[in-house]
Structure formats: C-alpha cells, structure tokens
Enzyme design. Structure first.
Site, mmCIF file in Angstrom:
data_model
loop_
_atom_site.group_PDB
_atom_site.id
_atom_site.type_symbol
_atom_site.label_atom_id
_atom_site.label_comp_id
_atom_site.label_asym_id
_atom_site.label_seq_id
_atom_site.Cartn_x
_atom_site.Cartn_y
_atom_site.Cartn_z
ATOM 1 N N GLU A 1 -36.705 -0.398 31.655
ATOM 2 C CA GLU A 1 -35.943 0.415 30.695
ATOM 3 C C GLU A 1 -35.313 1.606 31.414
ATOM 4 O O GLU A 1 -35.772 2.019 32.476
ATOM 5 C CB GLU A 1 -36.910 0.859 29.584
ATOM 6 C CG GLU A 1 -36.376 1.830 28.555
ATOM 7 C CD GLU A 1 -35.219 1.322 27.711
ATOM 8 O OE1 GLU A 1 -34.204 0.907 28.303
ATOM 9 O OE2 GLU A 1 -35.317 1.379 26.470
ATOM 10 N N ASP A 2 -34.267 2.167 30.827
ATOM 11 C CA ASP A 2 -33.604 3.303 31.463
ATOM 12 C C ASP A 2 -34.305 4.619 31.147
ATOM 13 O O ASP A 2 -34.411 5.495 31.997
ATOM 14 C CB ASP A 2 -32.123 3.392 31.059
ATOM 15 C CG ASP A 2 -31.893 3.468 29.552
ATOM 16 O OD1 ASP A 2 -32.851 3.273 28.773
ATOM 17 O OD2 ASP A 2 -30.738 3.706 29.146
ATOM 18 N N ASP B 1 -37.520 8.322 25.545
ATOM 19 C CA ASP B 1 -37.172 9.620 24.969
ATOM 20 C C ASP B 1 -38.237 9.946 23.900
ATOM 21 O O ASP B 1 -39.306 10.438 24.237
ATOM 22 C CB ASP B 1 -35.753 9.513 24.405
ATOM 23 C CG ASP B 1 -35.216 10.813 23.843
ATOM 24 O OD1 ASP B 1 -35.709 11.875 24.230
ATOM 25 O OD2 ASP B 1 -34.280 10.767 23.025
ATOM 26 N N PHE C 1 -29.494 15.922 27.492
ATOM 27 C CA PHE C 1 -28.870 14.612 27.434
ATOM 28 C C PHE C 1 -28.301 14.254 28.797
ATOM 29 O O PHE C 1 -27.481 14.980 29.337
ATOM 30 C CB PHE C 1 -27.789 14.561 26.354
ATOM 31 C CG PHE C 1 -27.393 13.157 26.038
ATOM 32 C CD1 PHE C 1 -28.153 12.403 25.149
ATOM 33 C CD2 PHE C 1 -26.307 12.564 26.655
ATOM 34 C CE1 PHE C 1 -27.821 11.082 24.884
ATOM 35 C CE2 PHE C 1 -25.962 11.247 26.392
ATOM 36 C CZ PHE C 1 -26.724 10.504 25.508
ATOM 37 N N ARG D 1 -21.758 5.167 32.604
ATOM 38 C CA ARG D 1 -22.827 4.293 33.099
ATOM 39 C C ARG D 1 -22.682 4.040 34.599
ATOM 40 O O ARG D 1 -23.652 3.767 35.296
ATOM 41 C CB ARG D 1 -22.794 2.935 32.384
ATOM 42 C CG ARG D 1 -23.152 2.988 30.905
ATOM 43 C CD ARG D 1 -23.378 1.564 30.390
ATOM 44 N NE ARG D 1 -23.379 1.479 28.935
ATOM 45 C CZ ARG D 1 -24.424 1.734 28.151
ATOM 46 N NH1 ARG D 1 -25.562 2.116 28.697
ATOM 47 N NH2 ARG D 1 -24.348 1.624 26.842
#
Ligand code: IMP
Ligand code: MG
Length: 177
Positions: free
Chosen positions: A97-98, A101, A150, A163
């Site tokens: 996963e990136d 959060d 963010f 990206r």
C-alpha cells in the site's frame, strides 16, 4: 509539476535506500515461501514496481482497486473497483500500500482478505501518518512515518496528479484550491 511542491519530505535517494532495505527484510522473513504481493491501485503502483525488484524470492503479483465510503461512520464500507484475480486461500500474502492514514481502508481490507483464509496476511506500506490513526492497523513493514500533511509523489496523487514525481513532497496550499 515540481513548482507546485512546497517541500520534499522523502528524497529519491532515501526512497531507493529504504525500498532496498525493505526488500532485504522481506527476502529474509519469507525465505523458502512463495509470496504473493498484492498491490493496492493506483497509489501503490510505483512502490510495488520498485519493491518487487528488491525481493530475491519467487513472488507472484496481483492487484486490487478499493475505494472506501463512510470513513467517519462505523460501517466503513469498502468497494472493490477490481478484486483479486487469484485465490489467496493457503497463500502467504503481503499487501503493498502507499499510505496508512486513518487506517480505515487497511483495517477493512484486512478483514475482507482474512475471510478468504490466506496462510499469512501482512502489510507493507510505504508511508504512515500515525498521528491520524482512527483504526488500529498492524503493518509489518513501514517505509517512512510522515507528519500530518497531505503528501504527493512516488505514486500518491492529488486529484490524480503528481503520481509521477520521483520523490514524496508536500503541495503548496494554493494547489488544493
Ligand atoms: P485511510 O483509509 O485514511 O488510511 O487512507 C487510505 C488512502 O487515502 C491511502 O491509501 C491513500 O491512497 C489516501 N491518502 C491518505 N493520505 C494521503 C496523502 O497525504 N496523500 C495522498 N493520498 C493519501
Ligand atoms: Mg491507497
């Protein structure tokens, strides 16, 4: 693209070094076991591409697309835009996963995949924002912890942009509006 970035949080070199390190750890931890890497699209695409080449084992890869709704509700429903194309029963599965959060997405994804009875199920997330956690998620491998900002780049987007940045950075506030 680069002009929209206020500051770089993780450089290209730091990413390369950390991904190589994670690859060595995973190679040692899963020695002798055929591993199935499951990339969570689209954010994990870049991390996945680098991580798989840092793992010196027989790996198989698959991908899924999920979106979460009602993150602030208890339901925290998860919709598969694309489900896995292989059966994970009895397999050693590592979700790639990136970002973790609030943890809602991964918490629910782990529940859904665990029902399919893999032999083992673990998480490798490039990034984590521990200060934002609402749902506890046990991630076996974390690349970097980042502050509550963010971030974009190395797979992570804002409105589908950025990206392809080779580093992880924070956007200028003007770029949100
Ligand atoms: P969570 O369910 O709150 O843990 O968030 C899950 C997803 O939101 C992550 O997998 C990312 O795709 C996305 N996300 C969270 N924080 C960021 C960020 O700072 N930049 C880009 N995407 C993010
Ligand atoms: Mg994601």
């Amino acid at each position: 693209m680069h002009k929209d970035i206020e500051k770089v949080l993780v450089t290209e070199t730091q990413l390369q070094e950390r991904v190589a390190e994670l690859g060595r750890q995973i190679t040692a931890d899963y020695a002798g076991k055929p591993l199935l890497l499951v990339g969570v699209l689209k954010g994990a695409a870049v991390f996945m591409a680098d991580l798989m080449r840092a793992i010196d084992l027989d790996v198989e890869t698959d991908y899924l697309v999920v979106s979460s709704y009602g993150l602030n509700t208890k339901a925290g429903e998860l919709t598969f835009g694309k489900d896995l194309s292989v059966d994970i029963a009895g397999r050693d599965v590592l979700i790639v996963e990136d970002m973790i959060d609030t943890g809602s997405t991964m918490h629910r994804l782990l529940e859904v995949l665990a029902e399919r009875q893999p032999r083992s199920l673990a998480v490798a997330s490039l990034l984590s924002k521990p200060s934002r956690r609402e749902k506890e998620v046990k991630a076996k491998y974390i690349g970097f912890e980042v502050p509550n900002e963010f971030v974009v780049g190395y797979g992570l987007d804002f409105a589908e942009k950025y990206r392809n940045l080779p580093y992880v950075g924070v956007l200028h506030h003007e770029c949100y509006s």
